[in-house]
Write a protein that holds these residues in place. Structure first.
Motif, PDB file in Angstrom:
ATOM      1  N   GLN A 282      13.670 -27.356  42.118  1.00 27.11           N
ATOM      2  CA  GLN A 282      14.585 -26.282  42.487  1.00 27.11           C
ATOM      3  C   GLN A 282      15.155 -26.494  43.881  1.00 27.11           C
ATOM      4  O   GLN A 282      14.490 -27.035  44.755  1.00 27.11           O
ATOM      5  N   LEU A 283      16.377 -26.026  44.029  1.00 25.71           N
ATOM      6  CA  LEU A 283      17.039 -25.947  45.320  1.00 25.71           C
ATOM      7  C   LEU A 283      17.060 -24.467  45.675  1.00 25.71           C
ATOM      8  O   LEU A 283      17.444 -23.636  44.844  1.00 25.71           O
ATOM      9  N   VAL A 284      16.611 -24.122  46.867  1.00 25.89           N
ATOM     10  CA  VAL A 284      16.608 -22.723  47.303  1.00 25.89           C
ATOM     11  C   VAL A 284      17.636 -22.581  48.412  1.00 25.89           C
ATOM     12  O   VAL A 284      17.533 -23.234  49.451  1.00 25.89           O
ATOM     13  N   ILE A 285      18.634 -21.729  48.162  1.00 25.61           N
ATOM     14  CA  ILE A 285      19.647 -21.421  49.172  1.00 25.61           C
ATOM     15  C   ILE A 285      19.223 -20.110  49.816  1.00 25.61           C
ATOM     16  O   ILE A 285      19.137 -19.082  49.152  1.00 25.61           O
ATOM     17  N   HIS A 286      18.916 -20.168  51.093  1.00 23.15           N
ATOM     18  CA  HIS A 286      18.433 -18.996  51.825  1.00 23.15           C
ATOM     19  C   HIS A 286      19.602 -18.231  52.433  1.00 23.15           C
ATOM     20  O   HIS A 286      20.580 -18.835  52.869  1.00 23.15           O
ATOM     21  N   GLY A 287      19.458 -16.932  52.492  1.00 22.00           N
ATOM     22  CA  GLY A 287      20.480 -16.080  53.090  1.00 22.00           C
ATOM     23  C   GLY A 287      20.403 -16.043  54.592  1.00 22.00           C
ATOM     24  O   GLY A 287      20.596 -14.996  55.213  1.00 22.00           O
TER      25      GLY A 287
ATOM     26  N   THR B  18      16.348 -25.383  51.098  1.00 19.48           N
ATOM     27  CA  THR B  18      15.102 -26.123  50.943  1.00 19.48           C
ATOM     28  C   THR B  18      14.975 -26.546  49.487  1.00 19.48           C
ATOM     29  O   THR B  18      15.673 -26.027  48.618  1.00 19.48           O
ATOM     30  N   GLU B  19      14.094 -27.485  49.250  1.00 16.65           N
ATOM     31  CA  GLU B  19      13.810 -27.921  47.885  1.00 16.65           C
ATOM     32  C   GLU B  19      12.347 -27.659  47.601  1.00 16.65           C
ATOM     33  O   GLU B  19      11.514 -27.679  48.512  1.00 16.65           O
ATOM     34  N   ARG B  20      12.049 -27.410  46.329  1.00 15.88           N
ATOM     35  CA  ARG B  20      10.656 -27.212  45.947  1.00 15.88           C
ATOM     36  C   ARG B  20      10.450 -27.649  44.502  1.00 15.88           C
ATOM     37  O   ARG B  20      11.378 -27.647  43.702  1.00 15.88           O
ATOM     38  N   ASP B  21       9.229 -28.022  44.211  1.00 21.65           N
ATOM     39  CA  ASP B  21       8.817 -28.404  42.868  1.00 21.65           C
ATOM     40  C   ASP B  21       7.762 -27.411  42.412  1.00 21.65           C
ATOM     41  O   ASP B  21       6.782 -27.175  43.118  1.00 21.65           O
ATOM     42  N   LEU B  22       7.971 -26.830  41.242  1.00 25.66           N
ATOM     43  CA  LEU B  22       7.026 -25.863  40.696  1.00 25.66           C
ATOM     44  C   LEU B  22       6.531 -26.324  39.333  1.00 25.66           C
ATOM     45  O   LEU B  22       7.298 -26.901  38.563  1.00 25.66           O
ATOM     46  N   GLU B  23       5.290 -26.034  39.042  1.00 23.25           N
ATOM     47  CA  GLU B  23       4.789 -26.295  37.695  1.00 23.25           C
ATOM     48  C   GLU B  23       5.304 -25.200  36.807  1.00 23.25           C
ATOM     49  O   GLU B  23       5.313 -24.025  37.189  1.00 23.25           O
TER      50      GLU B  23
END
Length: 103
Positions: A7-12, A92-97
């Motif tokens: 996932q790519l997270v776009i923060h406000g 930010t980027e993150r990997d989730l199960e």
């Protein structure tokens, strides 16, 4: 073997740390992207795409973008990335199960 959901997270928050305005920007962005769905899925009611979802993380409005959107619709992926860049938003980027199926 489980595959991670990338996932790519776009923060406000801007790169300078200021809150991004208007306050409903995340819902607006997710609304524009609501038409992009997995093949065969149907959004009978007005709903967000499972690939672009507004959330609140640590009291900051964010949009979580599933990286599978890149393969589904490259121009939609470019649109959300350009939105973040053009508005100087933190990303930010993150990997989730993935969640375990219900037993």
């Amino acid at each position: 073997m489980t595959h991670l959901v990338q996932q790519l997270v776009i923060h406000g928050l801007t790169l300078e740390g200021q809150r991004f305005r208007p306050s409903d920007w995340a819902e607006r962005l997710a609304g524009v992207m609501s038409q992009f769905r997995p093949a065969g899925s149907f959004g009978g009611h007005i709903t967000y795409s499972p690939y672009v979802v507004p959330v609140v993380l640590d009291e900051v409005r964010c949009v979580v973008v599933d990286k599978r959107l890149r393969e589904l619709e490259p121009l939609a992926w470019k649109f959300v990335c350009d939105f973040a860049t053009d508005n100087h938003l933190q990303v930010t980027e993150r990997d989730l199960e993935p969640p375990s199926p219900a037993e």
